[in-house]
Design a protein around this motif. Structure first.
Motif, PDB file in Angstrom:
ATOM      1  N   VAL A 421       0.863  -1.187   0.000  1.00  0.00           N
ATOM      2  CA  VAL A 421       0.000   0.000   0.000  1.00  0.00           C
ATOM      3  C   VAL A 421       0.896   1.234   0.000  1.00  0.00           C
ATOM      4  O   VAL A 421       1.794   1.361   0.847  1.00  0.00           O
ATOM      5  N   GLU A 422       0.678   2.135  -0.947  1.00  0.00           N
ATOM      6  CA  GLU A 422       1.445   3.374  -1.044  1.00  0.00           C
ATOM      7  C   GLU A 422       0.518   4.580  -0.871  1.00  0.00           C
ATOM      8  O   GLU A 422      -0.648   4.532  -1.249  1.00  0.00           O
ATOM      9  N   ILE A 423       1.085   5.666  -0.332  1.00  0.00           N
ATOM     10  CA  ILE A 423       0.389   6.952  -0.280  1.00  0.00           C
ATOM     11  C   ILE A 423       1.155   7.935  -1.156  1.00  0.00           C
ATOM     12  O   ILE A 423       2.346   8.178  -0.943  1.00  0.00           O
ATOM     13  N   TRP A 424       0.463   8.481  -2.133  1.00  0.00           N
ATOM     14  CA  TRP A 424       1.029   9.486  -3.019  1.00  0.00           C
ATOM     15  C   TRP A 424       0.386  10.839  -2.727  1.00  0.00           C
ATOM     16  O   TRP A 424      -0.808  10.919  -2.450  1.00  0.00           O
ATOM     17  N   THR A 425       1.186  11.909  -2.819  1.00  0.00           N
ATOM     18  CA  THR A 425       0.657  13.257  -2.658  1.00  0.00           C
ATOM     19  C   THR A 425       1.645  14.241  -3.259  1.00  0.00           C
ATOM     20  O   THR A 425       2.735  13.857  -3.722  1.00  0.00           O
ATOM     21  N   GLU A 426       1.255  15.498  -3.286  1.00  0.00           N
ATOM     22  CA  GLU A 426       2.149  16.523  -3.823  1.00  0.00           C
ATOM     23  C   GLU A 426       3.411  16.604  -2.969  1.00  0.00           C
ATOM     24  O   GLU A 426       3.348  16.536  -1.731  1.00  0.00           O
ATOM     25  N   ALA A 427       4.553  16.750  -3.637  1.00  0.00           N
ATOM     26  CA  ALA A 427       5.847  16.714  -2.943  1.00  0.00           C
ATOM     27  C   ALA A 427       6.199  18.073  -2.357  1.00  0.00           C
ATOM     28  O   ALA A 427       7.275  18.629  -2.596  1.00  0.00           O
ATOM     29  N   THR A 428       5.300  18.621  -1.571  1.00  0.00           N
ATOM     30  CA  THR A 428       5.538  19.871  -0.853  1.00  0.00           C
ATOM     31  C   THR A 428       4.966  19.731   0.547  1.00  0.00           C
ATOM     32  O   THR A 428       3.979  19.022   0.747  1.00  0.00           O
ATOM     33  N   PRO A 429       5.550  20.395   1.536  1.00  0.00           N
ATOM     34  CA  PRO A 429       4.997  20.318   2.899  1.00  0.00           C
ATOM     35  C   PRO A 429       3.597  20.930   2.930  1.00  0.00           C
ATOM     36  O   PRO A 429       3.347  21.961   2.298  1.00  0.00           O
ATOM     37  N   ARG A 435      -6.450  20.976   3.679  1.00  0.00           N
ATOM     38  CA  ARG A 435      -7.157  19.764   3.254  1.00  0.00           C
ATOM     39  C   ARG A 435      -6.341  19.155   2.125  1.00  0.00           C
ATOM     40  O   ARG A 435      -6.298  19.664   1.022  1.00  0.00           O
ATOM     41  N   ARG A 436      -5.703  18.056   2.423  1.00  0.00           N
ATOM     42  CA  ARG A 436      -4.705  17.486   1.526  1.00  0.00           C
ATOM     43  C   ARG A 436      -5.319  16.393   0.659  1.00  0.00           C
ATOM     44  O   ARG A 436      -6.158  15.604   1.116  1.00  0.00           O
ATOM     45  N   VAL A 437      -4.863  16.328  -0.587  1.00  0.00           N
ATOM     46  CA  VAL A 437      -5.325  15.317  -1.533  1.00  0.00           C
ATOM     47  C   VAL A 437      -4.276  14.212  -1.621  1.00  0.00           C
ATOM     48  O   VAL A 437      -3.090  14.481  -1.832  1.00  0.00           O
ATOM     49  N   PHE A 438      -4.716  12.970  -1.461  1.00  0.00           N
ATOM     50  CA  PHE A 438      -3.842  11.804  -1.543  1.00  0.00           C
ATOM     51  C   PHE A 438      -4.403  10.821  -2.559  1.00  0.00           C
ATOM     52  O   PHE A 438      -5.615  10.784  -2.803  1.00  0.00           O
ATOM     53  N   VAL A 439      -3.526  10.013  -3.122  1.00  0.00           N
ATOM     54  CA  VAL A 439      -3.939   8.853  -3.904  1.00  0.00           C
ATOM     55  C   VAL A 439      -3.250   7.637  -3.306  1.00  0.00           C
ATOM     56  O   VAL A 439      -2.022   7.632  -3.124  1.00  0.00           O
ATOM     57  N   LEU A 440      -4.029   6.613  -2.962  1.00  0.00           N
ATOM     58  CA  LEU A 440      -3.496   5.367  -2.435  1.00  0.00           C
ATOM     59  C   LEU A 440      -3.362   4.370  -3.571  1.00  0.00           C
ATOM     60  O   LEU A 440      -4.249   4.267  -4.434  1.00  0.00           O
TER      61      LEU A 440
END
Length: 501
Positions: A421-429, A435-440
């Motif tokens: 299982v991976e979590i992807w998101t924008e590469a910025t703090p 409200r953060r957007v993720f893709v699993l």
């Protein structure tokens, strides 16, 4: 003497009960463009309406103590008040929604306050007739027991009929505003019937009040509609956000949440973070070969449209609302012939279709949370059964950076089913409170890449979070596995901020 045969009282009781439940169901649709449609929305609406009914029943009980002619006259006025407050609901909601939500300290409080401001009074006045009509039925009948039972049954049957008619007929065919106008006219007619039964001649005041109620409802009809389309599921809007009229770009809004952006002349460009990640991760894991895909939710059909343009492989989309598909075809340049479209709940569609897919994409939302039945271990086991060896399940998740409880619970549940299982998101703090957007990404093995840069629509870098971050997230949140028996996704997401759109 009054004109109140039991059959007429039963019919009136059933009608008023049906009308009041129609208003309750319509309330959910009317609030959706402002606060979304979630567990919290329905909880607030039901609580407010029941509170109104309770207060109305108490007041009606006091009125029932009067002699029947006087009680019927007062009930007629109560129904005129119900007509006035129902007819004014559309205009009132538009007037008070922004101030009420701005003044509320918490979005859940805002939802409750807004529901109360608009729908408490219609419910209160609609609750008054029941005890009055029941008292008259008992006192005018030779058999008080059967008469009382008939009135209770009429109220229940009316409530059932009103619920079914609102959900299956009125909203889809008439829309919320016209439905409330019909209820308004019905209340005015019911008030006239109460006056007639009590042998009361309606005065100029009651006539003018009834006319005012109908005029208020007509004013609501004359206003520009909040929704372009009111389906059985959503208030659907298409918003033109193009900077150049010659190069159209449209945004789809379902209820109050943005669900996708597409440009007529750039089908391959992803305009949101999550679609950019879904598109690139899927194609990267398939390593350039043709692949089959299954989409849980269509929305603006931005990614299916792009994959069809790339000739990526056979596409299946499970979109529960046919009106959303029609809107995507009309306003978002999606060709329905480019995919197999199933207008059904995605879980049911996957269960009934034995086909296997290389890529399964989870992109279904109600309000800002994924529907509870689409984040459970049992559902993810079904997804795993429908994936080909080497396939991947990609899922869009939104959570607040300082909470991440929903993200952690979904990750824990996916880990109970998938080896990787991976979590992807924008590469910025993330910014504080963002409200953060993720893709699993879940499958048998991790991705062969750990970062990429793609237009979203400006060039944006995305990266996978480390396994150490995942382990620490699960440990700090104490996340448990979500199941069909217990999946509190609305509570886990919380309502720390209002969704955009």
């Amino acid at each position: 003497m009054i004109r109140a045969p039991l059959s007429l009282l039963v019919i009136l009781q059933a009608g008023v009960s049906a009308a009041s439940l129609v208003v309750e169901i319509v309330a959910g649709r009317m609030l959706a463009p402002y606060v979304g449609m979630s567990l919290y929305t329905w909880t607030a609406i039901i609580a407010v309406v029941l509170a109104g009914f309770s207060a109305g029943h108490w007041w009606g009980g006091r009125i029932a103590e009067h002699p029947a002619p006087g009680a019927l006259r007062r009930t007629g006025w109560a129904l005129i008040a119900a007509a006035l407050t129902t007819g004014a609901a559309v205009a009132l909601l538009r007037l008070v929604a922004d101030p009420v939500l701005a003044l509320s300290g918490h979005p859940v409080a805002g939802i409750t306050a807004l529901a109360a401001a608009v729908f408490f009074l219609p419910s209160l006045f609609a609750g008054i007739p029941a005890p009055v009509l029941a008292q008259i039925a008992v006192s005018e009948s030779d058999r008080s027991g059967p008469a009382l039972g008939a009135m209770f049954a009429a109220g229940a049957i009316g409530a059932i009929a009103g619920t079914l008619l609102a959900g299956f007929v009125f909203i889809a065919w008439l829309g919320s505003t016209l439905t409330l106008a019909v209820v308004t006219v019905f209340y005015v007619g019911s008030a006239a019937l109460c006056f007639w039964m009590g042998r009361v001649r309606p005065g100029a005041g009651s006539t003018l009040a009834g006319a005012a109620a109908v005029a208020l409802a007509a004013t609501g009809l004359a206003r520009a509609a909040v929704c372009d389309t009111e389906s059985q599921y959503y208030c659907i809007r298409t918003v033109d956000i193009a900077a150049d009229a010659a190069r159209p770009v449209n945004l789809m809004v379902l209820d109050h949440l943005a669900h996708g952006i597409s440009a007529r002349d750039a089908p391959l460009v992803m305009f949101t973070e999550y679609t950019a990640m879904l598109d690139r991760i899927a194609r990267g894991r398939m390593e350039g070969r043709e692949f089959s895909s299954f989409f849980i939710g269509g929305g603006s059909y931005s990614v299916p449209r792009a994959w069809a343009a790339r000739a990526a492989g056979p596409i299946t989309v499970a979109e529960i609302d046919p009106a959303v598909t029609r809107t995507a075809a009309r306003d978002f340049w999606f060709d329905p012939e480019s995919a197999r479209i199933l207008h059904a709940d995605a879980r049911r569609a996957l269960r009934e279709d034995p086909a296997r897919y290389d890529v399964i994409v989870g992109d279904a939302f109600t309000d800002i949370a994924v529907p509870a039945h689409l984040v459970t271990r049992e559902f993810f086991e079904l997804v795993r059964e429908r994936m080909t060896p080497g396939g991947v399940y990609l899922m869009n998740v939104v959570d607040f950076e300082h909470r991440l409880d929903a993200l952690a619970a979904i990750v824990a549940t996916l880990r109970a089913v998938f080896p990787s299982v991976e979590i992807w998101t924008e590469a910025t703090p993330p910014a504080p409170g963002e409200r953060r957007v993720f893709v699993l990404a879940a499958g048998a093995a991790p991705s062969a890449f750990s970062a990429f840069t793609v237009p979203a629509p400006a060039p944006t870098r995305f990266a996978v979070l480390s396994d150490a971050f995942l382990d620490n997230l699960l440990r700090e949140t104490g996340a448990g596995v979500l199941t069909d028996d217990y999946s509190p996704i609305d509570r886990l997401v919380g309502h720390d901020a209002s969704p955009e759109g």
